[in-house]
Design a protein around this motif. Structure first.
Motif, mmCIF file in Angstrom:
data_model
loop_
_atom_site.group_PDB
_atom_site.id
_atom_site.type_symbol
_atom_site.label_atom_id
_atom_site.label_comp_id
_atom_site.label_asym_id
_atom_site.label_seq_id
_atom_site.Cartn_x
_atom_site.Cartn_y
_atom_site.Cartn_z
ATOM 1 N N ILE A 70 -45.118 -37.866 -28.282
ATOM 2 C CA ILE A 70 -44.273 -37.772 -29.474
ATOM 3 C C ILE A 70 -44.487 -38.999 -30.368
ATOM 4 N N PHE A 71 -44.682 -40.157 -29.751
ATOM 5 C CA PHE A 71 -44.781 -41.395 -30.533
ATOM 6 C C PHE A 71 -46.224 -41.817 -30.795
ATOM 7 N N LYS A 72 -47.161 -40.865 -30.696
ATOM 8 C CA LYS A 72 -48.546 -41.160 -31.034
ATOM 9 C C LYS A 72 -48.754 -40.978 -32.525
ATOM 10 N N GLU A 73 -49.755 -41.688 -33.050
ATOM 11 C CA GLU A 73 -50.063 -41.551 -34.471
ATOM 12 C C GLU A 73 -50.691 -40.189 -34.750
ATOM 13 N N ASP A 74 -50.289 -39.615 -35.898
ATOM 14 C CA ASP A 74 -50.865 -38.351 -36.336
ATOM 15 C C ASP A 74 -52.153 -38.662 -37.090
ATOM 16 N N PHE A 75 -53.289 -38.360 -36.485
ATOM 17 C CA PHE A 75 -54.579 -38.783 -37.025
ATOM 18 C C PHE A 75 -55.283 -37.631 -37.734
ATOM 19 N N LEU A 245 -48.431 -34.876 -31.399
ATOM 20 C CA LEU A 245 -47.771 -33.586 -31.181
ATOM 21 C C LEU A 245 -48.638 -32.409 -31.608
ATOM 22 N N LYS A 246 -49.563 -32.637 -32.546
ATOM 23 C CA LYS A 246 -50.435 -31.518 -32.928
ATOM 24 C C LYS A 246 -51.333 -31.129 -31.749
ATOM 25 N N VAL A 248 -50.435 -31.610 -28.654
ATOM 26 C CA VAL A 248 -49.504 -30.941 -27.743
ATOM 27 C C VAL A 248 -49.358 -29.475 -28.103
ATOM 28 N N MET A 249 -49.352 -29.176 -29.412
ATOM 29 C CA MET A 249 -49.156 -27.777 -29.820
ATOM 30 C C MET A 249 -50.278 -26.889 -29.319
ATOM 31 N N THR A 252 -49.638 -26.556 -25.595
ATOM 32 C CA THR A 252 -48.506 -25.674 -25.339
ATOM 33 C C THR A 252 -48.914 -24.222 -25.541
ATOM 34 N N SER B 25 -44.352 -35.266 -35.587
ATOM 35 C CA SER B 25 -45.536 -36.112 -35.416
ATOM 36 C C SER B 25 -45.802 -36.895 -36.697
ATOM 37 N N GLY B 29 -44.612 -41.000 -35.482
ATOM 38 C CA GLY B 29 -45.778 -41.772 -35.079
ATOM 39 C C GLY B 29 -46.001 -42.987 -35.956
ATOM 40 N N PRO B 30 -46.713 -43.996 -35.447
ATOM 41 C CA PRO B 30 -47.041 -45.161 -36.265
ATOM 42 C C PRO B 30 -48.092 -44.805 -37.308
#
Lengths: 364, 117
Positions: A70-75, A245-246, A248-249, A252, B25, B29-30
């Motif tokens: 959840i707390f990862k950067e969205d890259f 989370l992307k 993760v989607m 999932t 997300s 996220g950071p």
């Protein structure tokens, strides 16, 4: 239209299914996948995460993973199509959840003068609905590969789309014999017709079950058919450029699809919520001394439990396949789909038709 | 059509979960960006070629075969539901239909469309 009570009933059923899929099955299956690999490879495996020293056989790893991701950067990489890159995981996850809306997870029970049917939507074309919705997942996968501006992702997306197309056709054809047998496309009706043990799909259609399971695993891009995300050649395939989370989607969606495949197998081949030799009416009769409503309630709980247990067994089978088989080459995957399973499923339609016309296979 | 209303609810719930996860997300996220990090992943190398490039024609051929055989499957489903009512006549009719498509399958097989090298 629908009344308030109907609305509440539908919402409760949707809540149950969504919690079961996203809240229970998806996280637990990530743990099962690791733990089972550990057991099969004679390791101790996922058991590090703990809360105040309690490890609960590694089950906390699912929670730890969730919190981490959840707390990862969205890259999003340079040159990628930002809109499509964001849209792709949504288009992969929605069909996975939606396909479950026509799968009956229990029978029909009466409370007072109200009939409760344990399926979210009892569609007449339930089987076709599932195939139609699951085929939409191809878009999510291919768009993910295309929009990432990454060569690995593109190759993974291409392989995935061609593979999913191929096996979608064969998956549909393997079910035809079963539809001829039950004369219905409604999942609820198919389950209702399996209340006699000898009418279970697996008794008369076990070759179709083998073909169907192979197609379904290939459709879900799991080992041995995981060329689209082969980590030793394509990094991670179509979701190489996804994080947090992307990512993760996509996972999932894959785990929910494992559950959906198992649910389809249970509903079409293994009698849904039915216990062998005990019809629903007989089960309710057993508890009739408790009063009609309680008897129905008990039967309902038993039915759902039986359904989920059967589900778990087929999921375990799929997981075992995943840790037993090596990966096929891509040409072998396509050869298996088009040159073996497709002709075999056409031959099986002929065999079932001939068998039913000559009354070797009973008509129900 | 009222039997499809619960499907719409399910669609709304699934959509809410998916969009919620994307938004989470985005928000939680950071954000830490620099030029080298934003490169597409190619095992640590600078990207050698654009990903917007040509790819093998076979993927298109698979898509075309998919359309043909999936339509066949769609024809088969309503026939299968009414199979017992149609009897021998319907069975023979459909077997002729399947044979014609099987001839097509054998043709593309012999042409080598199904071979991947």
């Amino acid at each position: 239209m629908i009344g308030v009570v109907d609305l509440i009933e539908v919402l409760v059923k949707i809540g149950f299914i969504v919690v079961l899929l996203v809240g229970v099955f998806a996280p637990v299956l990530t743990w099962v996948e690791r733990k089972q690999s550990a057991v099969m490879q004679d390791r101790i495996g996922a058991n590090r995460a703990d809360v105040f020293g309690f490890r609960i056989i590694g089950l906390l790893h699912a929670a730890a993973d969730a919190i981490k991701l959840i707390f990862k950067e969205d890259f999003i990489p340079r040159g990628a199509d930002r809109t499509l890159h964001t849209l792709a995981p949504i288009m992969a996850l929605i069909p996975a959840i939606l396909a479950f809306s026509v799968i009956p997870f229990g029978g029909t029970y009466t409370f007072g003068d109200r009939e409760v049917n344990l399926v979210i939507a009892n569609l007449d074309v339930g089987v076709l609905f599932v195939f139609a919705i699951t085929s939409l997942a191809t878009y999510g996968v291919f768009i993910a590969g295309w929009s990432s501006n990454n060569n690995w992702a593109l190759l993974g997306g291409l392989r995935a789309s061609a593979q999913m197309f191929s096996y979608e056709v064969t998956m549909g054809l393997t079910i035809i014999g079963l539809v001829m047998f039950y004369q219905s496309l409604s999942m609820v009706e198919i389950v209702a017709k399996q209340d006699i043990f000898w009418h279970w799909g697996i008794i008369w259609h076990w070759p179709a079950f083998i073909l169907f399971l192979a197609c379904a695993v290939a459709e879900n891009k799991r080992i041995p058919f995981d060329a689209p995300e082969a980590e030793s050649e394509l990094v991670a395939g179509y979701f190489t450029e996804y994080s947090g989370l992307k990512f993760v989607m996509f996972w999932t969606a894959e785990f929910i699809e494992i559950v959906t495949i198992s649910a389809l197998c249970v509903v079409l081949f293994f009698g849904g919520h039915h216990i062998p030799f005990i019809a629903d009416a007989k089960l309710i009769d057993c508890f009739s001394s408790l009063g009609a409503n309680i008897a129905n309630l008990v039967a309902m709980v038993i039915g759902v439990t039986v359904f989920v247990s059967k589900l778990a067994i087929i999921i375990f089978l799929q997981m075992t396949i995943r840790w037993t088989m090596p990966r096929f080459r891509y040409d072998q995957i396509m050869k298996l789909g088009w040159k073996m399973i497709l002709p075999l499923s056409l031959i099986w339609i002929f065999v079932v038709g001939l068998g039913m016309l000559t009354n070797l296979i009973p008509r129900i | 059509m009222s039997q499809y209303i619960p499907v719409l609810f399910m669609l709304a719930v699934a959509g809410a979960i998916s969009v919620g996860m994307v938004l989470a997300s985005e928000l939680l996220g950071p954000k830490f960006k620099f030029r080298e990090k934003m490169e597409p992943f190619e095992c640590g190398e600078v990207q050698a070629s654009s990903s917007k490039q040509r790819f093998s024609i076979r993927f298109y051929l698979v898509a075309m075969m998919f359309i043909i055989f999936d339509i066949e499957a769609v024809f088969l489903f309503p026939w299968a539901v009414t199979f017992q009512a149609l009897g021998v006549f319907g069975f023979i009719e459909m077997m002729i239909f399947i044979l014609i498509l099987a001839a097509g399958l054998i043709y593309i097989w012999k042409k080598g469309v199904l071979d991947w090298e």
